[in-house]
Design a protein around this motif. Structure first.
Motif, short mmCIF file in Angstrom:
data_model
loop_
_atom_site.label_atom_id
_atom_site.label_comp_id
_atom_site.label_asym_id
_atom_site.label_seq_id
_atom_site.Cartn_x
_atom_site.Cartn_y
_atom_site.Cartn_z
N SER A 123 106.75 21.85 4.47
CA SER A 123 106.35 22.85 3.48
C SER A 123 107.42 22.98 2.41
N GLU B 145 109.58 28.11 -0.89
CA GLU B 145 108.84 29.34 -1.20
C GLU B 145 107.97 29.76 0.00
N PHE B 146 107.32 28.77 0.62
CA PHE B 146 106.49 29.03 1.80
C PHE B 146 107.34 29.63 2.92
N THR C 68 107.17 33.30 4.74
CA THR C 68 106.99 33.36 6.19
C THR C 68 108.10 34.18 6.84
N SER D 154 100.97 25.23 5.82
CA SER D 154 101.02 25.11 4.35
C SER D 154 100.12 23.99 3.82
N ILE E 35 98.77 29.27 3.91
CA ILE E 35 99.35 29.65 2.62
C ILE E 35 99.37 28.38 1.78
N THR E 36 98.29 28.13 1.07
CA THR E 36 98.13 26.85 0.38
C THR E 36 96.97 26.92 -0.60
N THR F 243 102.15 31.61 -2.92
CA THR F 243 103.23 32.42 -2.34
C THR F 243 103.58 33.59 -3.25
N SER G 106 101.81 37.45 -2.75
CA SER G 106 101.04 37.39 -1.52
C SER G 106 101.26 38.66 -0.71
#
Length: 744
Positions: free
Chosen positions: A132, A135-136, A140, A277, A334-335, A361, A364
C-alpha cells in the motif's frame, strides 16, 4: 427488537393480497434495545422455563389463553398442559415478565463451568495491507489508535500484516518484534509453516490494558513494502510480467486457523479488522481484475450482470472457515481501484461483520467509524427464528445471516449490533386466508437467542459473580416478541395501513437479489413494473379510471395516489431508487465496487435510515436557530418557492448545510456550535450506524454541485449528464402510459 410490517392490517386472503399490489412482509431489528415505539422489553430470568407449544414450538405469551392447568397456543391453537412449577409461577402473574408484556428478554443458563466462562475475553486482531501507500498506513494507524480507545477493559489485541509475506507482532517485550512467513505465490499454495509455530497465539494476543503504549509503538513501525521487496519476494510472473504482492486470501485463512485453536477457550468471539488497499493479487485467493476493463458491449454482454457475481467461491468458503473458528471479519477497503468486492464481500457479511469502502484517504471517516463500531454493544452466536400463525408462512428471508442447514426458517447471525435489520415476506398456506372473527387474528412471534460478554464489574454491581478485574462472563439471553395484527376487510383498509418505509425495505431486498441474479437492467424493470401494477390496482380499487370505447382515459389515471396518503411517498421512492447508483448502469460511471458496497449497506439498514439513503430529507431554516419547513421535495423549484436562506440535506452517509446565494450576509456561516441546526446535526451523527460526512456550502461563492446532485426531481439534475434521464414529472407520465397499457 423493533418490528415494522409493510401493512399493519394484513390482507384477508391471497386474492386480496394480489389485488393490492403491496408486498406483504416485515422488517425486524432484533438487537435494538427498544421496540419501534420506544418501549423496552420486560426483563427476567429462567428463559429455559418458558412454556413452549408441543405442536409448533412457539413460546407462551400474553396472547395465549390461560386457565388453571393449561394454555392455548396463540399461533396454532393447540391446548398445552402446564407443569406444576409453571402453575405456581403463573398464580403470581406480576412476578412473570411473560405475563406482563408480549415483549420479553430473559436470561438463559450458560452451558459449562463458571470458571471456563471467565476466560471469555474479547479478542481483536488487525490485519494491515503493506502492499500500500504511506497515506493508507497513516489512515489505518489513526483508525487503530481510535479502536484502542474504544476497546473494553480486559481485551486482547493482535497486530498482523500481509503483503507477499505475513507478519506477526509480539508487543509484550521491551520493543515490538515482528516475525514473518513468506506466502507461496501460486494460487494453490499453502503456508510452509503454521502460525502457531511462528509465534504462540497468547504471545501474539496482548492485553490492551497493559500494552496499549507498546501496540501504538508497533503501529508506528508499519511501512509499505518497497517495489524492490515485492519484486524479489513476488518474483516474475507469466511472460516476465511482475506478479503483485498482496497475499490477502492466504493471510486470512492462516489467521482464522491460528485463532480457531483457542475458540471456546480464550475467547467466545474474535473480530478481525482487515484493511486492504487493492485487490488480492498474490497466492491463494488472488483475483483477476482484468474483467473490469473488458469491453462487454462489444461482446454483447451486460457489464452490470458480469461484474456483480463473485469470480471465485474462495472467499465464500473462507467465510465458513471464519465462522467455524469463531471469527467475525470487518473489511475496510480504502481504494479507488477495482478490488472486486463482489468476491470479497462474503468474508464480512457471512461472518457477521461489516463492509466499508473509502474511495480516498483524504477526508475519510474511517477512524470515527472504527470508534463508533467498537463503542456500541453487540451480541454474538445469535439465532433468529420467526414463527407465524397457521394461515400463513414465510416466503423469503433477507439479510446478512446464514440459514441453518437442518431447520427451516432458522437464521444464524455471528455478530449483531443494535442497527442490523432483517426482512421477511409472507405467503398464504391455503386459499382460505384469515378468519373474519376478531378472536383469531394473524400472529407473528420472533425469537432471538444471543450471547453478550459482560465484564465482571458489571456483574458485581448487579450483585452477581466475582469482582476480579479484567475477567469477562458470557450471558446467554432470549428476546421474544409476539405481535397480533388485524386483517383488512377490504383493499381501502389495507392501503390505509401501509408503512411506505417498510415497503421500501422489502422492495430494496428484492431488487438487489434480482440484480445479482439477472443483472441491473432486470432489477430496474422489476421495480418499474411493480409501481405500474400497484398504480393500476389502486386506480381499479378506488374506481378512478373511466372507460371510453373500452379504453381507459389517460387524463383520469391517478399516479399520485391522491386518495391514499399512505401510498403517496411510493412513486418518489421508486423514482429515487431508479436514480440511485445501486441501479444505475455501468456505462453511467458507477464503480462496481461502490455498487456492491451499497448493496451490503442498504440490505442491513433499518427502514427510516434506508429512506434517507434513497430519498434524502431536505429541510430549511430561516436562521440557524429556527426551522422554516421540515421537509421539501428534492427539486430546485422547492428551493426557490420556499424563500428560505439555509437548507439542510440528510442523505444518511452525507449531511449538507447549504446557504443559498440570496441568504442575508449577516447570517453566520458556518452555523455556530450552539444553534438548533448544529444540535440537530450532532444528534443525527450520534444516532447513525456510520459516520456521515458533513459538508458546508455557501451558494454563489463555492461549487454547489455536491448539493445540487441530490436535487433529482428535475430533468438532468442527477449529475450524470445523460440527457435521456427523466425528471420526476416525465417519470410519472411514463408510468401513466404504462398503466394504460397494463389496464387494456
Amino acid at each position: 427488537m423493533a418490528v415494522r410490517a409493510t401493512v399493519n392490517r394484513f390482507p384477508m386472503d391471497q386474492d386480496a393480497q394480489e389485488a393490492s399490489g403491496i408486498p406483504w412482509g416485515l422488517t425486524v431489528t432484533p438487537f435494538a434495545t427498544r421496540d419501534e415505539d420506544g418501549k423496552p422489553p420486560a426483563y427476567g430470568f429462567n428463559g429455559h422455563l418458558l412454556p413452549r407449544c408441543e405442536n409448533c414450538y412457539a413460546y407462551f405469551s400474553t396472547y395465549c389463553e390461560l386457565d388453571q392447568w393449561a394454555w392455548s397456543c396463540a399461533l396454532c391453537g393447540t391446548l398445552n398442559g402446564l407443569h406444576t412449577e409453571a402453575i405456581a409461577r403463573y398464580s403470581l402473574p406480576e412476578s412473570c415478565p411473560e405475563m406482563m408484556s408480549s415483549f420479553v428478554d430473559l436470561e438463559l443458563p450458560v452451558e459449562g463451568a463458571e470458571d471456563e466462562m471467565t476466560q471469555a475475553r474479547p479478542v481483536y486482531v488487525a490485519a494491515v495491507d503493506l502492499s500500500s501507500s504511506e497515506e493508507f498506513l497513516e489512515l489505518t494507524k489513526s483508525a487503530l489508535e481510535a479502536a484502542l480507545e474504544a476497546l473494553p477493559p480486559g481485551s486482547l489485541f493482535g497486530l498482523a500484516t500481509f503483503s507477499h509475506k505475513i507478519g506477526l507482532y509480539d508487543v509484550q517485550g521491551p520493543i515490538p518484534i515482528v516475525k514473518n512467513v513468506f506466502i507461496p505465490p501460486d494460487a494453490e499454495g499453502t503456508l510452509p509453516v503454521e502460525l502457531e509455530d511462528v509465534m504462540p497465539l497468547l504471545q501474539f494476543l496482548a492485553p490492551v490494558d497493559t500494552f496499549k503504549d507498546r501496540i501504538t509503538v508497533a503501529l508506528d513501525t508499519l511501512r509499505p513494502t518497497t517495489s524492490w521487496e515485492r519484486t524479489s519476494g513476488a518474483g516474475q510472473g507469466i511472460d516476465g510480467v511482475l506478479m503483485g504482492g498482496r497475499g490477502f486470501g492466504v493471510a486470512m485463512e492462516a489467521l482464522f486457523k491460528y485463532l480457531g485453536s483457542e475458540y471456546g477457550n480464550t475467547f467466545a468471539l474474535a473480530r478481525v479488522f482487515a484493511f486492504i488497499s487493492g485487490p488480492p493479487d498474490y497466492g491463494a485467493g488472488q483475483l483477476d481484475t482484468r474483467r473490469y476493463g473488458e469491453q462487454y458491449a462489444s461482446k454483447g454482454e451486460d457489464a452490470d450482470r458480469a461484474l456483480l457475481p463473485e469470480q471465485t467461491p474462495f472467499y465464500k468458503e473462507l467465510a465458513a472457515v471464519a465462522v467455524q473458528s469463531g471469527v467475525c471479519v470487518d473489511l475496510f477497503a480504502i481504494t479507488n481501484e477495482y478490488t472486486d468486492l463482489a468476491s470479497l464481500k462474503f468474508l464480512s457479511i457471512e461472518s457477521g461483520g461489516s463492509l466499508f469502502l473509502y474511495a480516498s484517504t483524504d477526508d475519510s471517516t474511517l477512524p470515527q467509524d472504527m470508534y463508533r463500531m467498537l463503542s456500541r454493544p453487540y451480541a454474538f452466536g445469535c439465532v433468529l427464528r420467526l414463527r407465524t400463525s397457521s394461515e400463513f408462512k414465510i416466503g423469503h428471508s433477507y439479510g446478512h445471516f446464514f440459514p441453518d442447514p437442518q431447520y427451516e426458517n432458522v437464521q444464524h447471525i455471528i455478530c449483531c449490533d443494535s442497527y442490523a435489520t432483517y426482512a421477511y415476506d409472507f405467503d398464504f398456506t391455503s386459499a382460505v386466508g384469515f378468519s373474519r372473527y376478531a378472536s383469531e387474528q394473524p400472529v407473528v412471534q420472533i425469537a432471538f437467542q444471543y450471547t453478550v460478554v459482560v465484564p465482571s464489574e458489571e456483574l458485581a454491581s448487579s450483585g452477581v459473580g466475582s469482582t476480579s478485574r479484567g475477567k469477562h462472563f458470557l450471558k446467554r439471553r432470549i428476546r421474544i416478541r409476539t405481535l397480533q395484527f388485524g386483517a383488512a376487510r377490504n383493499v381501502n383498509e389495507l392501503y390505509d395501513s401501509v408503512d411506505p418505509e417498510a415497503v421500501l425495505s422489502v422492495l430494496v431486498h428484492k431488487v438487489i437479489l434480482e440484480s445479482l441474479d439477472q443483472g441491473v437492467r432486470e432489477g430496474r424493470m422489476l421495480l418499474h413494473d411493480w409501481l405500474v401494477i400497484l398504480t393500476a390496482q389502486y386506480n381499479d380499487a378506488y374506481k378512478i379510471v373511466q372507460y371510453k370505447n373500452g379504453s381507459a382515459v389517460s387524463s383520469q389515471v391517478d399516479v399520485a395516489f391522491s386518495q391514499c396518503p399512505q401510498l403517496q411517498p411510493l412513486p418518489r421512492l421508486v423514482f429515487a431508487l431508479l436514480r440511485n447508483p445501486l441501479l444505475l448502469f455501468h456505462e453511467e460511471g458507477v464503480h462496481p465496487d461502490y455498487r456492491i458496497y451499497l448493496q451490503c449497506l442498504f440490505s442491513a439498514l433499518e427502514a427510516s435510515s434506508l429512506h434517507r439513503a434513497v430519498y434524502p430529507v431536505l429541510s430549511s431554516y430561516s436562521t440557524p436557530d429556527k426551522q422554516a419547513y421540515p421537509r421539501h421535495t428534492l427539486s430546485r423549484a422547492a428551493l426557490i418557492t420556499s424563500g428560505s436562506p439555509i437548507f439542510f440535506l440528510d442523505a444518511f452517509t452525507t449531511l449538507i448545510v447549504f446557504y443559498s446565494s440570496t441568504a442575508d450576509p449577516s447570517l453566520p456561516f458556518p452555523p455556530p456550535q450552539d444553534c438548533l441546526l448544529r444540535s440537530t446535526i450532532n444528534k443525527l451523527k450520534q444516532e447513525r450506524s456510520i459516520t456521515p460526512k458533513l459538508i458546508f456550502i455557501q451558494g454563489g461563492q463555492e461549487d454547489a454541485s455536491a448539493f445540487e446532485n441530490y436535487l433529482i426531481e428535475e430533468q438532468d439534475v442527477d449529475g450524470s449528464g445523460f440527457t435521456s434521464v427523466m425528471g420526476f414529472v416525465s417519470f410519472l407520465e411514463d408510468v401513466t402510459q404504462s398503466v394504460l397499457e397494463y389496464m387494456k
